[in-house]
Design a protein around this motif. Sequence first.
Motif, short mmCIF file in Angstrom:
data_model
loop_
_atom_site.label_atom_id
_atom_site.label_comp_id
_atom_site.label_asym_id
_atom_site.label_seq_id
_atom_site.Cartn_x
_atom_site.Cartn_y
_atom_site.Cartn_z
N CYS A 142 0.86 -1.19 0.00
CA CYS A 142 0.00 0.00 0.00
C CYS A 142 0.89 1.23 0.00
O CYS A 142 2.09 1.13 -0.21
CB CYS A 142 -0.95 -0.03 1.20
N SER A 143 0.29 2.40 0.24
CA SER A 143 1.06 3.65 0.11
C SER A 143 2.16 3.75 1.15
O SER A 143 3.20 4.36 0.90
CB SER A 143 0.12 4.85 0.25
N ASP A 144 1.93 3.18 2.34
CA ASP A 144 2.91 3.40 3.42
C ASP A 144 3.45 2.11 4.02
O ASP A 144 3.98 2.14 5.13
CB ASP A 144 2.28 4.27 4.52
N GLY A 145 3.31 1.00 3.33
CA GLY A 145 3.79 -0.21 3.98
C GLY A 145 4.04 -1.38 3.05
O GLY A 145 3.56 -1.45 1.91
N LEU A 146 4.83 -2.29 3.58
CA LEU A 146 5.12 -3.57 2.93
C LEU A 146 4.15 -4.62 3.46
O LEU A 146 3.46 -4.40 4.47
CB LEU A 146 6.55 -4.00 3.26
N ASN A 147 4.16 -5.79 2.85
CA ASN A 147 3.41 -6.93 3.41
C ASN A 147 3.80 -7.14 4.88
O ASN A 147 2.97 -7.43 5.72
CB ASN A 147 3.71 -8.20 2.63
N LYS A 148 5.06 -6.98 5.16
CA LYS A 148 5.57 -7.10 6.54
C LYS A 148 4.77 -6.22 7.50
O LYS A 148 4.42 -6.64 8.61
CB LYS A 148 7.05 -6.68 6.56
N ASP A 149 4.52 -4.98 7.09
CA ASP A 149 3.84 -4.03 7.98
C ASP A 149 2.40 -4.45 8.24
O ASP A 149 1.89 -4.32 9.36
CB ASP A 149 3.91 -2.62 7.39
#
Length: 230
Positions: A142-149
């Motif tokens: 998404c705009s501010d994150g990875l799958n990790k987040d």
Amino acid sequence: MNESLNKTTRPGNSPGGFFITGTDTDVGKTYVAGCIAHTLIQKGYQVIPRKPIASGCIKQADGSLLSEDALFLQQSCQSNESLQTICPYQYEPPISPQTAIERAGLVISTQDLLTACQASSQLEEGDFLLVEGAGGFYSPICSDGLNKDLAQALGLPVILVVKNQLGCINHTLLSLAAIEQAGLKAHSIILNFSNETNHAQGLENWTNLPVHKVQHEESLTLQTIRDFQL
Ligand SMILES: Nc1ncnc2c1ncn2[C@@H]1O[C@H](COP(=O)(O)OP(=O)(O)OP(=O)(O)O)[C@@H](O)[C@H]1O
Ligand SMILES: C[C@H](N)[C@@H](CCCCCC(=O)O)NC(=O)O
Ligand SMILES: [Mg+2]
């Protein structure tokens, strides 16, 4: 973790859900997620699927977009929720979701995806939330994150889907290191296309996680994952 998401973690040690990631895009996360759902349903659980964001969706005659992942998850989880609920953020270009969002002139946050995964009204004790990411663990989602987040925000144990191909040991160990560094529990590894020449031979020397097998199945009939423990 916020209060409503505590519902996704059952008392004791058994998880109330899984975050499904993979060593890459196109490794079989969706098909394997279907097999996990099939296995859990056979054990008597209700499974609630989420693919909170999908790129590479198919434009329909009426102009709407179809996430084939969301459709497969809906069917394999025997879900009565709408595709819009299962996958509220859909984009046509088959690219990183972050770029697809940007091209659409939008901003979608990790919090938005977390909210999309909060199946609060449906989720009851004993149910399982099955969340498929997009791409691999470090792919932007998404705009501010990875799958990790997103996985961290959900706080769910992570299942790593590995495509059985030369190089997969390296991809598996890199992904597991990233999951561990994120402070998340890796639940298991699922080796997809396992009936072909085993390129993951020796992996068990480097991890204590269970390695389950899913075979090549041309018809995509759902397979029961043997010895799958919660
Ligand atoms: N065990 C299998 N047997 C036969 N075909 C498979 C198997 N696993 C995956 N496939 C096929 O391989 C392709 C990729 O699988 P899938 O869509 O599940 O990958 P994915 O990791 O979810 O991809 P994405 O990153 O797009 O979400 C699909 O065409 C799927 O039908
Ligand atoms: C288009 C693909 N199928 C997938 C997105 C993969 C992004 C990978 C980005 C990267 O890690 O380089 N989309 C999705 O799973 O909805
Ligand atoms: Mg998929």
